[in-house]
Structures are given as structure tokens and as C-alpha cells.
Scaffold this motif. Structure first.
Motif, PDB file in Angstrom:
ATOM      1  N   ARG A 194       0.812  -1.220   0.000  1.00  0.00           N
ATOM      2  CA  ARG A 194       0.000   0.000   0.000  1.00  0.00           C
ATOM      3  C   ARG A 194       0.849   1.277   0.000  1.00  0.00           C
ATOM      4  NH1 ARG A 194      -4.967   1.558   2.769  1.00  0.00           N
ATOM      5  NH2 ARG A 194      -5.265   3.779   2.280  1.00  0.00           N
ATOM      6  N   PHE A 195       1.951   1.259   0.762  1.00  0.00           N
ATOM      7  CA  PHE A 195       2.728   2.493   0.957  1.00  0.00           C
ATOM      8  C   PHE A 195       4.128   2.446   0.346  1.00  0.00           C
ATOM      9  CE2 PHE A 195      -0.404   2.363   4.378  1.00  0.00           C
ATOM     10  CZ  PHE A 195      -0.958   3.637   4.285  1.00  0.00           C
ATOM     11  N   GLY A 196       4.524   1.284  -0.178  1.00  0.00           N
ATOM     12  CA  GLY A 196       5.847   1.181  -0.796  1.00  0.00           C
ATOM     13  C   GLY A 196       6.997   1.253   0.192  1.00  0.00           C
ATOM     14  N   LEU A 197       6.745   0.953   1.468  1.00  0.00           N
ATOM     15  CA  LEU A 197       7.796   1.016   2.492  1.00  0.00           C
ATOM     16  C   LEU A 197       8.516  -0.330   2.611  1.00  0.00           C
ATOM     17  CD1 LEU A 197       5.886   3.002   5.270  1.00  0.00           C
ATOM     18  CD2 LEU A 197       7.584   3.886   3.671  1.00  0.00           C
ATOM     19  N   ASP A 198       9.806  -0.276   2.899  1.00  0.00           N
ATOM     20  CA  ASP A 198      10.600  -1.490   3.077  1.00  0.00           C
ATOM     21  C   ASP A 198      10.323  -2.075   4.464  1.00  0.00           C
ATOM     22  OD1 ASP A 198      13.277  -2.769   4.227  1.00  0.00           O
ATOM     23  OD2 ASP A 198      13.328  -2.968   2.051  1.00  0.00           O
ATOM     24  N   PRO A 199       9.933  -3.351   4.541  1.00  0.00           N
ATOM     25  CA  PRO A 199       9.525  -3.905   5.856  1.00  0.00           C
ATOM     26  C   PRO A 199      10.654  -3.989   6.870  1.00  0.00           C
ATOM     27  CG  PRO A 199       9.636  -5.632   4.178  1.00  0.00           C
ATOM     28  CD  PRO A 199       9.791  -4.330   3.449  1.00  0.00           C
ATOM     29  N   ARG A 200      11.907  -4.017   6.406  1.00  0.00           N
ATOM     30  CA  ARG A 200      13.024  -4.099   7.348  1.00  0.00           C
ATOM     31  C   ARG A 200      13.539  -2.714   7.720  1.00  0.00           C
ATOM     32  NH1 ARG A 200      16.627  -8.417   5.454  1.00  0.00           N
ATOM     33  NH2 ARG A 200      16.579  -7.152   3.587  1.00  0.00           N
ATOM     34  N   ARG A 201      13.684  -1.839   6.715  1.00  0.00           N
ATOM     35  CA  ARG A 201      14.288  -0.529   6.961  1.00  0.00           C
ATOM     36  C   ARG A 201      13.291   0.499   7.498  1.00  0.00           C
ATOM     37  NH1 ARG A 201      15.610   0.439   2.061  1.00  0.00           N
ATOM     38  NH2 ARG A 201      13.857   1.809   1.621  1.00  0.00           N
TER      39      ARG A 201
END
Length: 759
Positions: free
Chosen positions: A560-567
Motif C-alpha cells: 500500500r505504501f511502498g515502504l521497506d519492511p526491514r528498513r
């Protein structure tokens, strides 16, 4: 090798004692708290047939040949298995076993490739050569003098550690602690453990009173020994400091110690008096922080010294005649603020102007307020004006992330408090009262995180006449370490001037994260519908909430937001234990975000597996690591892992490469999910917060408020509406036991027993 069962049993008879020999192939589960392990062993029956063994195997490494004593049984789900009661390591006798043993990473400097070369050269004589004729290793192709010397030294160290391990195995001490005992005491390890077991609790990280007490009982120390009672009293006080208290009331300490030790109250009272006489603890009459009658406080010496020292240093700075920023005494503030607005492009609100004036004219000041109230812009304004007058400004924060944010905000260099003071092994600082910082203004952000010990070191290093500005949100959780420094500085009657920013700026009002943080802090439930940056995934079942949390982090937020799940995404939990706690979620998130792959090296340590790419955090202060130590809460990513060198490397948030030997991995834990307490001082693009009834006792308003204020762009709550309501309604119970506010207000000259507090 073969399995041998001792004796037979008739139907209905209890399982008899048996012996099993085999090579430990892999560990599938290990509980570091109690040593319970599930593993698979190869008994040499061929066809890749592995047996399941369970029980006290903590410390055994894959590749080792084991002689295990225990009993056969059957698990309803997993079938036949062997329950281990004790074991010892035996050297393998076959070519395959020797190759597996040497190549397992057990001996530093020997990985599978080198093991193959050595075994190919010496065959079944390999271990005999290493043990008795190690100089012959140089005959192996590709092994030069340097590597040969390293292998010999590692073999000798491993043998010495094994001796300690054999001795400690009977009292359930894990390998990692045995290694640390050996590193601390060397050849004297067994003598210290046998004759002075309570020293371990003071000298060796990871050994508390309970482990030392178990060892002491095993070596015959009497249950009512005064040494045991004194160690128990000091342990009860150290537990209290771990919970944030600087002291305990005497009556409570005695009751806690009696319960812990299961001995007579009279013995505890006598031993407490002895400890005071030996200057092991300090007694002093202080006001009750909870508002009751005055009480007798009992301190561990370092905390008593720090409290007296910190209050004295703050008052010294406040009352000093010297001023390193005299230009601001007679400044035309209207003109100065107009100039500032021209530089920054924005006018300050009235309370921000008050804060700027306070910071630049008072020697010590506090700026507090919630999110969106302009603390950051106020700090930038203070720094801009100070530098315009030629002042030397030093910026610091308790964590690397907070220091980075402070540097980005002000355009000036910022560092962690630890790096600023150049803390050394043992915790001493390069800068102190005798060698102060060369700074006219010291600004400390995220001051709610400052514990008593660190705050004392910092304030001691501020030069006479310099200005000190504490910035933080007093409504957040107090520090992980002992004390409530920011709250005490702001307490009624404190001589330290302060400004609290309360106005939420228009831009911040458009943020669901900011508006909901203020709603929570006011005791109102957050709005969870119709906002683009604040969501609730309702799920009443705690286990399902845990699984849903993983799905939100690994799949939904990235999509949905294009965020990296680790960083970019951080899970913040109220507690460590439970199906939606940090421990369980770290395992599930690691599987989802950094799964096992043939091309990714990994290392199992206790119940955890470390892989290249893992997000990890340091869980103790270690002054020996890095340029100026690595501290509790430091976060990083595993960038290298070498089985051969038995070492992995972490790149921290401060962009420092830090190496860890495999026997130091108990200093690291995974950080895909961390407790809310551990997240203090950090900010993340997105936070995901499991709020479940499983954490009922931990659900408090300041806990939830702290978690929400860690997010810059996005908050996702996962869990129970009922639990969320409980968190919003529940105000934290009572104050910690501290007397800093009492000392700051001029009441710090009570009668002390045991020690006169120094600086």
C-alpha cells in the motif's frame, strides 16, 4: 556410532535409564532461559536416519559427537524420541565424523574447506595430530604458519572452555556464560566458581544472583550463609534499579530479600547493617515520592553518588557567576527574533519565544511538549541564534537515531551522549568536571531517555558558565535505566526554569498520528477510521493478532505504501513474552522478511538464528566494542557472517561496523519487533503496534502514547478494541523511587549511613 539401551522394561514399567551416542546434526529449538533443547542426531545407522533428542543440551554445537544419558519415550505428535538428562562431548572416530566436527565452526579459523584439507591429509589421525603434534598442521597444503598458529590456539582455548563446561554443566549454565566465566577468570575459573560463586553475579555479565545462587548451592555454600544474604540484598536492589528505581524503602527491601532468600528476617536485617558498615549500600532518610511519610531509603552506592552528584552539578551550573554566552544578557529580543524569522522563514509562537529566551539566558533550562508543538523548530531557533553570536554549540541525544535526526534538523553535527563523552571501558568518561567539554551551549534531545547515571556523567562534563538545554517529552515513558531525570527537573519546587509547549501547529493538526497521540495523552480513544495515516486492524484473539501483525508488516504496508519492511517499518510491542510479544514476533518476522536461503550464511545461537540481512539490537552496554563502545538499544543490520572465523559483523545506525565473535551473540537479539521501552528516542517511518489482552498488565497510557509518537508517517494498531480502551484509560501507577527532585529543591542534606556521597 550405535545406540545402546541399558536394560529392558516390562509393559507398564517406567522408562529405564539409557545411553545414546551420536553426532549432533542440527538444533531445531532451544530455550535459553531453561536450557531445554530439541535436536536431531545421527547415530550412524545410515540412510540419513536422524533421531530426535530433547532435554538439557544447551551448549552442544552441531558437529559435536555426544554421549547422552537419559530415557526413551514417545511423543504423541512427533513419535519416538530420547529425553537427555545429561551429556558429554566425545571426539568422533570416523573420517565423516571428524570432517563434520572440524568443519562445524567449533574451532575458530577452521571452516568446511579447511577441515576437508586437514582430514584429507591426516585421515583418522587428524584429531590426534591436532592434540599431540599440532606442528604437523603446516604440512597441509594451503595452511601457512599464521593460520596453523591460530588453529592451535583456538583448539587449546576450546579444550580449556570444555573443562569449565563440564564442571558447570551440573548446574545448568549455558555455553555462552561458561565462555564468559573463562574469559573473566582464565585458569582460575573453576577455583572461583567453587570457592567464591557470588563473585560471578558482580563480575560476569549474564550471571545474576539466581544463577550464582544455584551454583553456590551445588558447591556446598550454606543456605543461611551471611555471604548469601548480602548477595541477595544487593541483587534485590539491583533488580529495583533495573525496574527504574534509584533506591528501595528499607522495609520493602527487607521483605523482598526474605522472600527471595527464604531465610529469617533477623538474618537479613543483620546483614543489611553489615552491608551499610562495609559501604556496600547507603541508608538515608528521604521524602516518600508517593507522598506518604518520610522513609529510610537504601541505595546501591553508585546510584546514591550519582543522585547527589547530579543535583549538585545542576545547582552549580545554575548558580555560577561565569557566563560563556554573555551577549544574550542585554540583547534586543524583538530585533533578534525578527532577524531569526528572516533566516528561518517563520515566526515563533509566544511560548516558543519564551523557550528561546530561556535557553540563551539561563544556565540550565528544560523544553518539553508533545508532538506537533514545535519543539524541533524551537531547538533549531536556539542553535541558529547561539551560532550567530559565535557560540560553540554541542548537540547530543541518547540514541544514534535521535542524534541523526537532531543533526538533520539543525544542520550541525550531533552525536550520542556516549560518543560525546567518549565513554571508556568501565564506564569512565574522557570528559568530566576536571576536563569539561569545550562548549558554550549543550543541547540534549530526547531527554526523557536520560537515566540517572548517564545524566550525571553528562552534566559533570558541562563547563562552568556554559548553558545546558534539556529537550524532551515528559509524558513519554521514563528512561529504561534508573531514575526519572526529566520529570524530576520539572517537578514542583525545582529551581530549573522550563517551558512547556502546548499549541499544536496547523500543519501538525492534519496528521492523524499527531492528533491521535494528543488524544491518547488526554485519555481519549484514538480515531481509527477515515484517516490516511492511522489504522486499526481489529482482532480479539492474541495469537491471530500476532499472525496479522506479521502480514501487515511483510505484505500489506509494502504493497500500500511502498515502504521497506526491514528498513522503514518497526513493530513495537508492550511486552517481550506471549504470542504477540517481541520474542515470538521476531521469529515470525524473520521467516517472512529474511528467510533461510542456501546462499545466505547463518549461525544458530541458543534459540535464535542469525543471518546476513537480519535486523538486530544490542542488549547491554559494552564499552569494549566499536570506537567508543556499543550501548543497550543500538540497532543495526548483520552485513557479514563467517562460520570459519566464528564471527559476524553488524553495521549500526551510526554507520559503524562492529564485529561479534559467535560466543558474544547473547549480546544481540533480533529487532524486527522491539518492546516499546526499547524504542525510546527512535523514530520510524511506520510503526505497527500489537495491542492485545495478552498484555493486559502492561497496557498504560504513557506506553501507548510513546509507541504512537515514534512514528513519522504511519501508525497501524493490530488487536483488541477492549485492550486499546484499557491502555488509554490506565494512567501509570505512581512514581519511581528517586530523590533527585528533593535534592534539587534544597532538601538533599539528609542523614546518611554508609558513605558520604562524592562527586
Amino acid at each position: 556410532m550405535s545406540a545402546a539401551q541399558v536394560g529392558t522394561r516390562a509393559p507398564g514399567e517406567a522408562p529405564r535409564f539409557a545411553v545414546l551416542e551420536g553426532v549432533l546434526e542440527r538444533i531445531t529449538y532451544a530455550n535459553e532461559d531453561n536450557g531445554y533443547t530439541v535436536a536431531r542426531v545421527d547415530t550412524g545407522r545410515g540412510a540419513g536416519d536422524l533421531l530426535t533428542v530433547v532435554g538439557a543440551l544447551l551448549g552442544a554445537q552441531p558437529g559435536e559427537s555426544l554421549r547422552m544419558e537419559g530415557r526413551w519415550g514417545s511423543h504423541p505428535q512427533y513419535g519416538k524420541q530420547f529425553t537427555v538428562e545429561n551429556y558429554r562431548t566425545i571426539l568422533p572416530a570416523t573420517i565423516q565424523g571428524i570432517r563434520r566436527y572440524l568443519g562445524s565452526g567449533l574451532i575458530k579459523g577452521v571452516g568446511p574447506r579447511i577441515a576437508d584439507r586437514i582430514v584429507e591429509h591426516f585421515g583418522t589421525d587428524t584429531l590426534d595430530v591436532i592434540e599431540h603434534r599440532p606442528e604437523r598442521l603446516i604440512d597441509v597444503p594451503g595452511l601457512g604458519p599464521k593460520r596453523t598458529k591460530k588453529i592451535i590456539a583456538a583448539w587449546e582455548e576450546q579444550k580449556a572452555i570444555k573443562e569449565v563446561m563440564v564442571f558447570l554443566q551440573g548446574v545448568g549454565v549455558s555455553t555462552s556464560i561458561a565462555v564468559r566465566i573463562y574469559k573473566e577468570y582464565g585458569d582460575a575459573s573453576i577455583s572461583v566458581v567453587r570457592n567464591e560463586p557470588y563473585r560471578l553475579a558482580a563480575d560476569v555479565w549474564g550471571i545474576g544472583f539466581l544463577t550464582a545462587d544455584r551454583i553456590a548451592q551445588a558447591v556446598g555454600i550454606p543456605h543461611d550463609s551471611p555471604d548469601r544474604a548480602k548477595a541477595g540484598l544487593q541483587y534485590a536492589l539491583s533488580q529495583a534499579t533495573d525496574s527504574g528505581n534509584c533506591f528501595l524503602p528499607q522495609e520493602r527491601l527487607i521483605a523482598d530479600a526474605v522472600k527471595l532468600l527464604q531465610v529469617d528476617t533477623g538474618l537479613v536485617i543483620d546483614c543489611l547493617a553489615d552491608l551499610v558498615g562495609e559501604e556496600g549500600v547507603v541508608r538515608e532518610a528521604v521524602p516518600d515520592p508517593q507522598g506518604g511519610d518520610p522513609l529510610t531509603a537504601v541505595y546501591l552506592v553508585p546510584f546514591h553518588r550519582a543522585e547527589i552528584s547530579l543535583s549538585g552539578q545542576v545547582l552549580r551550573l545554575l548558580r555560577g557567576q561565569e557566563d560563556r554566552m554573555p551577549a544574550f544578557r542585554d540583547v534586543d529580543w524583538d530585533r533578534a527574533l525578527r532577524w531569526l524569522a528572516g533566516r528561518t522563514g517563520a515566526d515563533l509562537a509566544p511560548e516558543q519565544r519564551d523557550a528561546v529566551r530561556l535557553a540563551l539566558t539561563e544556565k540550565v533550562a528544560v523544553l518539553t511538549g508533545g508532538p506537533g508543538c514545535g519543539k524541533s523548530f524551537t531547538v533549531k531557533s536556539v542553535v541558529t541564534l547561539a551560532r550567530a553570536k559565535g557560540a560553540k554549540v554541542v548537540l547530543a541525544a541518547p540514541t544514534g537515531r535521535a542524534a541523526k535526526r537532531l543533526a538533520e534538523l539543525t544542520g550541525a553535527e550531533a552525536s550520542t551522549v556516549h560518543r560525546l563523552l567518549e565513554l571508556r571501558p568501565g564506564g569512565d568518561a574522557a570528559y568530566d568536571r576536571d576536563r569539561p567539554l569545550d562548549a558554550d551551549l549543550v543541547v540534549v534531545d530526547e531527554a526523557s531517555m536520560l537515566d540517572l547515571i548517564l545524566a550525571n556523567k553528562l552534566v559533570k562534563a558541562v563547563a562552568p558558565g556554559a548553558h545546558l538545554l534539556f529537550v524532551g517529552d515528559v509524558d513519554q515513558l521514563p528512561s529504561v535505566g534508573a531514575g526519572e531525570v526529566l520529570r524530576d527537573l520539572l517537578a514542583e519546587g525545582s529551581p530549573v526554569p522550563s517551558v512547556r509547549l502546548t499549541r499544536i501547529f496547523r500543519q501538525a493538526q492534519q496528521s492523524g498520528v499527531v492528533t491521535n497521540a494528543h488524544r491518547i495523552n488526554s485519555g481519549l480513544p484514538p480515531v481509527t477510521q477515515g484517516l490516511p495515516d492511522f489504522f486499526l486492524f481489529a482482532e480479539e484473539d492474541t495469537e491471530e493478532a500476532g499472525r496479522l501483525t506479521v502480514d501487515v508488516v511483510a505484505r500489506r504496508i509494502p504493497a500500500r505504501f511502498g515502504l521497506d519492511p526491514r528498513r522503514d517499518v518497526q513493530v513495537l510491542t508492550p511486552m517481550h513474552r506471549g504470542p504477540a510479544g517481541a520474542g515470538a514476533l521476531n521469529g515470525l518476522l524473520q521467516q517472512a522478511v529474511t528467510p533461510a536461503r542456501p546462499d545466505v550464511p547463518e549461525r544458530r545461537f541458543g534459540g535464535r538464528v542469525f543471518r546476513v540481512g537480519d535486523k538486530v539490537t544490542q542488549i547491554r552496554n559494552n564499552y569494549e566494542k566499536g570506537a567508543n563502545g556499543v550501548f543497550n538499544g543500538t540497532v543495526g543490520v548483520v552485513t557479514e557472517l563467517s562460520v570459519e572465523e566464528q564471527r559476524l559483523t553488524v553495521r549500526t545506525d551510526e554507520d559503524e561496523e562492529v564485529g561479534y565473535d559467535f560466543d558474544e551473540l547473547d549480546e544481540l537479539t533480533h529487532a524486527y519487533a522491539v518492546t516499546i521501552h526499547r524504542s525510546q528516542g527512535s523514530e520510524y517511518p511506520a510503526v505497527v503496534i500489537p495491542v492485545t489482552t495478552g498484555a493486559w498488565m502492561m497496557l498504560q497510557r504513557n506506553l501507548l502514547y510513546t509507541a504512537v509518537t515514534r512514528a513519522k508517517r504511519l501508525v497501524v494498531l493490530v488487536g483488541s478494541r477492549r485492550a486499546l480502551g484499557q491502555a488509554v484509560r490506565t494512567v501509570s501507577a505512581g512514581r519511581r523511587f528517586t530523590a533527585l527532585d528533593h535534592r534539587l529543591s534544597g532538601g538533599g542534606r539528609g542523614v546518611q549511613e554508609g558513605l558520604v556521597g562524592g562527586r
